[in-house]
Design a protein around this motif. Structure first.
Motif, short mmCIF file in Angstrom:
data_model
loop_
_atom_site.label_atom_id
_atom_site.label_comp_id
_atom_site.label_asym_id
_atom_site.label_seq_id
_atom_site.Cartn_x
_atom_site.Cartn_y
_atom_site.Cartn_z
N ILE A 30 0.87 -1.17 0.00
CA ILE A 30 0.00 0.00 0.00
C ILE A 30 0.90 1.22 0.00
O ILE A 30 1.87 1.30 0.77
CB ILE A 30 -0.92 0.01 1.24
CG1 ILE A 30 -1.76 -1.27 1.27
CG2 ILE A 30 -1.79 1.26 1.25
CD1 ILE A 30 -2.54 -1.47 2.55
N PRO A 33 0.33 7.38 2.54
CA PRO A 33 -0.59 8.51 2.41
C PRO A 33 0.16 9.84 2.41
O PRO A 33 1.23 9.96 2.99
CB PRO A 33 -1.49 8.39 3.63
CG PRO A 33 -0.75 7.55 4.61
CD PRO A 33 0.19 6.68 3.82
N ILE A 75 -3.17 4.41 -2.41
CA ILE A 75 -4.05 5.33 -1.69
C ILE A 75 -3.58 6.78 -1.78
O ILE A 75 -4.31 7.69 -1.42
CB ILE A 75 -4.21 4.93 -0.20
CG1 ILE A 75 -2.89 5.04 0.55
CG2 ILE A 75 -4.83 3.54 -0.07
CD1 ILE A 75 -3.01 4.92 2.05
N THR A 79 -5.56 10.37 -0.76
CA THR A 79 -5.17 11.10 0.46
C THR A 79 -4.87 12.56 0.16
O THR A 79 -4.95 13.40 1.06
CB THR A 79 -3.97 10.45 1.16
OG1 THR A 79 -2.80 10.54 0.33
CG2 THR A 79 -4.26 9.01 1.51
N GLU A 100 -11.68 8.77 6.51
CA GLU A 100 -10.60 8.55 5.53
C GLU A 100 -10.14 7.10 5.56
O GLU A 100 -9.94 6.47 4.52
CB GLU A 100 -9.42 9.50 5.81
CG GLU A 100 -8.32 9.42 4.78
CD GLU A 100 -8.69 9.95 3.40
OE1 GLU A 100 -7.98 9.60 2.44
OE2 GLU A 100 -9.67 10.70 3.27
N TRP A 104 -9.89 4.03 2.57
CA TRP A 104 -8.76 3.14 2.31
C TRP A 104 -9.19 1.68 2.43
O TRP A 104 -8.77 0.84 1.64
CB TRP A 104 -7.63 3.42 3.28
CG TRP A 104 -7.11 4.82 3.29
CD1 TRP A 104 -7.49 5.85 2.47
CD2 TRP A 104 -6.14 5.36 4.17
NE1 TRP A 104 -6.81 7.00 2.80
CE2 TRP A 104 -5.97 6.72 3.84
CE3 TRP A 104 -5.41 4.84 5.22
CZ2 TRP A 104 -5.08 7.55 4.51
CZ3 TRP A 104 -4.52 5.66 5.89
CH2 TRP A 104 -4.35 7.00 5.52
N MET A 107 -10.72 0.41 -0.57
CA MET A 107 -9.75 0.19 -1.64
C MET A 107 -8.96 -1.10 -1.42
O MET A 107 -8.66 -1.82 -2.36
CB MET A 107 -8.80 1.39 -1.73
CG MET A 107 -9.50 2.68 -2.13
SD MET A 107 -8.41 4.13 -2.02
CE MET A 107 -7.33 3.82 -3.43
#
Length: 119
Positions: A30, A33, A75, A79, A100, A104, A107
């Motif tokens: 990932i 952010p 992500i 963000t 928020e 995520w 996703m």
């Protein structure tokens, strides 16, 4: 850290994690952010562009995911919109809010589900 140290650390961590797994492909990467867009994020940049540095690190993560054929959830672009979406930043002005994190999760979950079900 600079990008070469970041890459070295990422490769070290991924090597260690994958070595322990029977199926080396069961890792999801990932991106980082962009906390540089938050109200207090700039305080942690030491005069540098946090967003630019994170984007550079995310490029390393992306390339490593491709190299290892690992799924990646990006992500970072989402963000960057935290500050224009009300309630997406926690009260401390730095961390994401539950709203928020829920984005995520939406996703990451399909990628994890697909991976765990062998699709």
């Amino acid at each position: 850290v600079d990008s070469s140290v970041f890459k070295k650390n990422l490769v070290f961590i991924l090597d260690k994690v994958q070595k322990q797994l029977p199926d080396k492909s069961k890792v999801i990467l990932i991106t980082i952010p962009d906390f540089g867009v938050t109200p207090t994020g700039a305080m942690y940049g030491g005069g540098r562009s946090i967003s630019k540095g994170i984007a550079e690190f995310n490029g390393i993560i992306t390339r490593e995911a491709k190299k290892r054929k690992l799924p990646l959830v990006d992500i970072y672009p989402v963000t960057q919109k935290m500050t224009i979406q009300e309630g997406h930043i926690a009260r401390d002005g730095l961390h994401p809010s539950a709203k928020e994190y829920a984005i995520w999760e939406q996703m990451v979950l399909p990628v994890a589900y697909k991976m765990l079900n062998g699709q």
